[in-house]
Design an enzyme around this catalytic site. Structure first.
Site, PDB file in Angstrom:
ATOM      1  N   HIS A 201      67.487  62.614   5.273  1.00  0.00           N
ATOM      2  CA  HIS A 201      67.295  63.955   5.847  1.00  0.00           C
ATOM      3  C   HIS A 201      67.933  65.079   5.031  1.00  0.00           C
ATOM      4  CE1 HIS A 201      66.358  62.686  10.291  1.00  0.00           C
ATOM      5  NE2 HIS A 201      65.602  62.058   9.402  1.00  0.00           N
TER       6      HIS A 201
ATOM      7  N   CYS B 127      88.278  59.102  -3.129  1.00  0.00           N
ATOM      8  CA  CYS B 127      89.685  59.514  -3.059  1.00  0.00           C
ATOM      9  C   CYS B 127      90.286  58.799  -1.850  1.00  0.00           C
ATOM     10  CB  CYS B 127      89.821  61.036  -2.989  1.00  0.00           C
ATOM     11  SG  CYS B 127      89.078  61.823  -1.551  1.00  0.00           S
TER      12      CYS B 127
HETATM   13  C1  RB5 Z   1      95.844  61.960  -2.508  1.00  0.00           C
HETATM   14  O1  RB5 Z   1      97.069  61.675  -1.940  1.00  0.00           O
HETATM   15  C2  RB5 Z   1      94.847  62.382  -1.424  1.00  0.00           C
HETATM   16  O2  RB5 Z   1      95.185  63.621  -0.939  1.00  0.00           O
HETATM   17  C3  RB5 Z   1      93.438  62.367  -1.972  1.00  0.00           C
HETATM   18  O3  RB5 Z   1      93.132  61.096  -2.426  1.00  0.00           O
HETATM   19  C4  RB5 Z   1      92.324  62.710  -1.000  1.00  0.00           C
HETATM   20  O4  RB5 Z   1      92.426  61.943   0.163  1.00  0.00           O
HETATM   21  C5  RB5 Z   1      92.120  64.137  -0.712  1.00  0.00           C
HETATM   22  O5  RB5 Z   1      91.246  64.543   0.045  1.00  0.00           O
END
Ligand code: RB5
Length: 154
Positions: A98, A65
């Site tokens: 670990h 993400c």
């Molecule tokens: C998306 O904008 C962002 O919040 C997501 O990709 C991530 O970083 C969340 O933890």
């Protein structure tokens, strides 16, 4: 091994190089999405990968993400899932050796492609050491026996 790969829109740019790295290392990769850069909710993809790792349908997961943080928090809610968000190679190595981590979470807004691939390579080179580390995993599952200090177990 069977790897699940999931990402949101923020992680989409790292999908291709990371999936290619997994395949080059001989792993089977199941892509659960997202499939383009349109805005989506990261927990949807964390859920798909983590649930499959939790039940044993997949061996490992790779989630991307923006930061890696949301994916790790969401995936870590599933039984048997040990998800870590990592931004350098040493932690990736130690998470395998670990902590027997089974879901690697990376942040595409934190890492460039080269750094992300390097972290994944480090992760893939390591195995869980077992022994006292396995006992500590058991303690985390609720098997804590009340021993606070044990100098032989650094
Ligand atoms: C998306 O904008 C962002 O919040 C997501 O990709 C991530 O970083 C969340 O933890």
């Amino acid at each position: 091994m069977r790897y699940g790969f999931g990402c949101d829109h923020a992680g989409f740019e790292l999908k291709e190089p990371l999936m290619a790295e997994l395949a080059a290392a001989g792993h089977e990769v199941i892509d659960v999405g997202t499939y383009d850069a349109e805005r989506v909710d990261f927990p949807v993809y964390a859920h798909k990968v983590a649930q499959a790792v939790s039940t044993g349908e997949l061996d490992m997961g790779l989630l991307v993400c923006g930061t890696g943080l949301g994916m790790a928090l969401a995936a870590g809610k599933y039984p048997n899932v040990r998800a870590v968000s990592v931004s350098e190679s040493f932690s990736a190595r130690m998470a395998r050796r670990h902590n027997d981590a089974n879901v690697l979470c990376l942040g595409a807004r934190v890492l460039g492609t080269g750094a992300a691939v390097e972290i994944l390579q480090a992760w893939l080179q390591e195995d869980f050491l077992g022994g006292r580390y396995a006992e500590r995993l058991e303690m985390m599952r609720g098997g804590y026996k009340g021993v606070e200090r044990n100098s032989s177990r650094c």
